[in-house]
Design an enzyme around this catalytic site. Structure first.
Site, PDB file in Angstrom:
ATOM      1  N   LYS A 212      42.136  28.792  25.076  1.00  0.00           N
ATOM      2  CA  LYS A 212      42.191  28.502  23.635  1.00  0.00           C
ATOM      3  C   LYS A 212      43.004  27.236  23.409  1.00  0.00           C
ATOM      4  O   LYS A 212      44.082  27.077  23.973  1.00  0.00           O
ATOM      5  CB  LYS A 212      42.854  29.696  22.926  1.00  0.00           C
ATOM      6  CG  LYS A 212      42.526  29.808  21.469  1.00  0.00           C
ATOM      7  CD  LYS A 212      41.063  30.061  21.212  1.00  0.00           C
ATOM      8  CE  LYS A 212      40.781  31.178  20.244  1.00  0.00           C
ATOM      9  NZ  LYS A 212      39.367  31.518  20.184  1.00  0.00           N
TER      10      LYS A 212
ATOM     11  N   THR B  79      39.024  34.130  25.026  1.00  0.00           N
ATOM     12  CA  THR B  79      39.984  33.130  24.524  1.00  0.00           C
ATOM     13  C   THR B  79      40.722  33.698  23.308  1.00  0.00           C
ATOM     14  O   THR B  79      41.873  33.362  23.067  1.00  0.00           O
ATOM     15  CB  THR B  79      39.286  31.797  24.171  1.00  0.00           C
ATOM     16  OG1 THR B  79      38.422  31.996  23.071  1.00  0.00           O
ATOM     17  CG2 THR B  79      38.530  31.233  25.347  1.00  0.00           C
TER      18      THR B  79
ATOM     19  N   HIS C  44      53.322  -6.473  20.292  1.00  0.00           N
ATOM     20  CA  HIS C  44      53.731  -7.871  20.132  1.00  0.00           C
ATOM     21  C   HIS C  44      54.089  -8.227  18.682  1.00  0.00           C
ATOM     22  O   HIS C  44      53.426  -7.789  17.747  1.00  0.00           O
ATOM     23  CB  HIS C  44      52.601  -8.801  20.575  1.00  0.00           C
ATOM     24  CG  HIS C  44      52.148  -8.542  21.980  1.00  0.00           C
ATOM     25  ND1 HIS C  44      52.959  -8.733  23.075  1.00  0.00           N
ATOM     26  CD2 HIS C  44      50.959  -8.110  22.477  1.00  0.00           C
ATOM     27  CE1 HIS C  44      52.294  -8.430  24.182  1.00  0.00           C
ATOM     28  NE2 HIS C  44      51.077  -8.048  23.839  1.00  0.00           N
TER      29      HIS C  44
HETATM   30  O1  LIG Z   1      57.485  -7.946  29.530  1.00  0.00           O
HETATM   31  C1  LIG Z   1      56.328  -8.438  29.612  1.00  0.00           C
HETATM   32  N1  LIG Z   1      55.593  -8.190  30.721  1.00  0.00           N
HETATM   33  C2  LIG Z   1      54.327  -8.697  30.884  1.00  0.00           C
HETATM   34  O2  LIG Z   1      53.665  -8.461  31.940  1.00  0.00           O
HETATM   35  C3  LIG Z   1      53.806  -9.472  29.822  1.00  0.00           C
HETATM   36  N2  LIG Z   1      52.610 -10.106  29.635  1.00  0.00           N
HETATM   37  C4  LIG Z   1      52.664 -10.685  28.419  1.00  0.00           C
HETATM   38  O3  LIG Z   1      51.722 -11.362  27.905  1.00  0.00           O
HETATM   39  N3  LIG Z   1      53.864 -10.467  27.818  1.00  0.00           N
HETATM   40  C5  LIG Z   1      54.593  -9.700  28.678  1.00  0.00           C
HETATM   41  N4  LIG Z   1      55.836  -9.176  28.586  1.00  0.00           N
END
Ligand SMILES: O=c1[nH]c(=O)c2[nH]c(=O)[nH]c2[nH]1
Length: 381
Positions: free
Chosen positions: A95, A140, A336
């Site tokens: 389940k 179940t 990012h």
């Molecule tokens: O800490 C990082 N590792 C990476 O492998 C990587 N690649 C990337 O584009 N930025 C970063 N930053």
């Protein structure tokens, strides 16, 4: 000794004559059990043992014959399947998303645990799949009911303890099982604090991160316990760099000596044993290690030359501090945040920008690794 089934009792009350039953290793087999060999014990908490079944010896002998006949049938069935050109790679049923709220009431102070649980059982026969014979199937629906009944009977201490209890219950109660697996997702409730005082019975949902756990146990084997921490989103505005990486015709990213570092951490670790472990304390310690190695001391922080290095520092620290952990996986997506290029705007050509950033959800980097103890890895090679 006459023992009721499903009784909760203290170690001293019931197992006094058994010097080998200690609170550190209470998962005992029938042959290690009480002198008249009538009961099977399973681990419940630091303070209690729980009788999960009362087994009479004659029944036990009958059960030992059954698997032999069963194995012969299995082999025959397997041969037939192989002749047809296929065989099982895996099978199991259970389940999903069984939702449970457990309220522990200690006078006016109440505590809660809310879980979503998945059970999966594997039978020693495939007649249910092959011919529709359900005679060995634990529905179940019954698996779901077991979750509620065991919660009521034994209480709920931690995801790991509850998953271990469920696995051992299924294997002891149903001899036709070869394997039981239980996965638990904990809902992140925290006690409310009112005017600096912990509230007796009010909680707030804190979905910043949560606790998960999986227990898998094969018959006559030790259970394998793994725990996870998911969804911890962190960000720091300095003390992070990424420089000196491969420079070729595919590179557009400049060296970044001081950048924003943000991630949503997932960690999962395996234990080398299942008894005598304070799972809750270790979970808190892993959380603190992640925060320490990511953020560092309040004033100066801690420098990260790459996400890879931060992943490793967390894993190494956990393995050094917690001997019960055999391996740990950490995944850190690199969420990012790039500085917006303002230089194309009139009058801003030569103005430095370290304040205005573009959060980029997708794509994100994905940095992950599983670190184990080298003597165990060598022994497996
Ligand atoms: O800490 C990082 N590792 C990476 O492998 C990587 N690649 C990337 O584009 N930025 C970063 N930053």
């Amino acid at each position: 000794m006459s023992l009721p089934t499903y009784t909760q009792a203290s170690h001293e009350e019931i197992c006094q004559p058994l010097p080998f039953v200690t609170l550190q290793s209470v998962r005992v087999t029938i042959s290690q059990c009480c002198p008249d060999q009538r009961c099977v014990w399973t681990y419940f908490s630091e303070a209690h043992l729980v009788v999960v079944a009362t087994v009479h010896r004659p029944q036990q002998q009958q059960q030992q014959q059954q698997p032999q006949q069963q194995q012969q049938k299995e082999r025959k069935g397997r041969k037939e399947r192989m002749d047809e050109g296929f065989d099982w790679i895996a099978r199991g049923y259970g389940k999903d998303n069984v939702k449970l709220l457990y309220v522990r009431r200690e006078g006016r102070v109440h505590s809660i645990k809310e879980y979503e649980i998945k059970t999966e059982l594997t039978l020693n026969t495939d007649k249910d799949y092959l011919t529709g014979d359900n005679s060995d199937v634990i529905a179940t629906d019954s698996q779901k009911n077991t979750v509620y009944i065991l919660a009521k009977r034994h209480g709920v201490v931690s995801p790991e303890d509850f998953a271990l209890l469920l696995c051992s219950h299924f294997l002891i109660k149903y001899p036709q099982l070869t394997k039981a697996q239980v996965h638990v997702e904990e809902y992140p409730w925290q006690r409310e604090v009112m005017d600096g005082r912990a509230h007796n019975h009010s909680f707030k949902f804190s979905p910043e991160y949560h606790h998960t756990c999986s227990v898998s146990q094969e018959r006559d084997r030790e259970p394998l316990v793994s725990t996870g921490l998911q969804g911890l989103r962190l960000l720091k505005t300095t003390q992070s760099a990424f420089v000196n990486f491969v420079s070729d015709e595919f590179r557009s990213l400049p060296d970044m000596k001081d950048r924003i570092f943000s991630t949503v951490i997932t960690a999962a670790w395996q234990y080398n044993r299942s008894t005598g472990v304070d799972f809750g304390k270790i979970w808190q310690l892993v959380l603190k290690t992640i925060q320490d190695k990511f953020a560092g001391p309040a004033e100066m922080g801690i420098f990260s030359p790459s996400v890879q290095n931060t992943v490793y520092l967390i894993q190494k620290s956990v393995l050094m501090e917690v001997p019960e952990v055999s391996q740990i996986q950490v995944s850190m997506p690199n969420k990012h945040y790039y500085p917006v290029d303002l230089s194309k705007f009139e009058g801003m050509e030569n103005i430095e920008n370290n304040e205005v950033f573009l959060p980029v959800d997708k794509p994100s980097g994905n940095i992950t690794g599983t670190l184990g103890r080298s003597h165990i890895i060598k022994a497996k090679l």
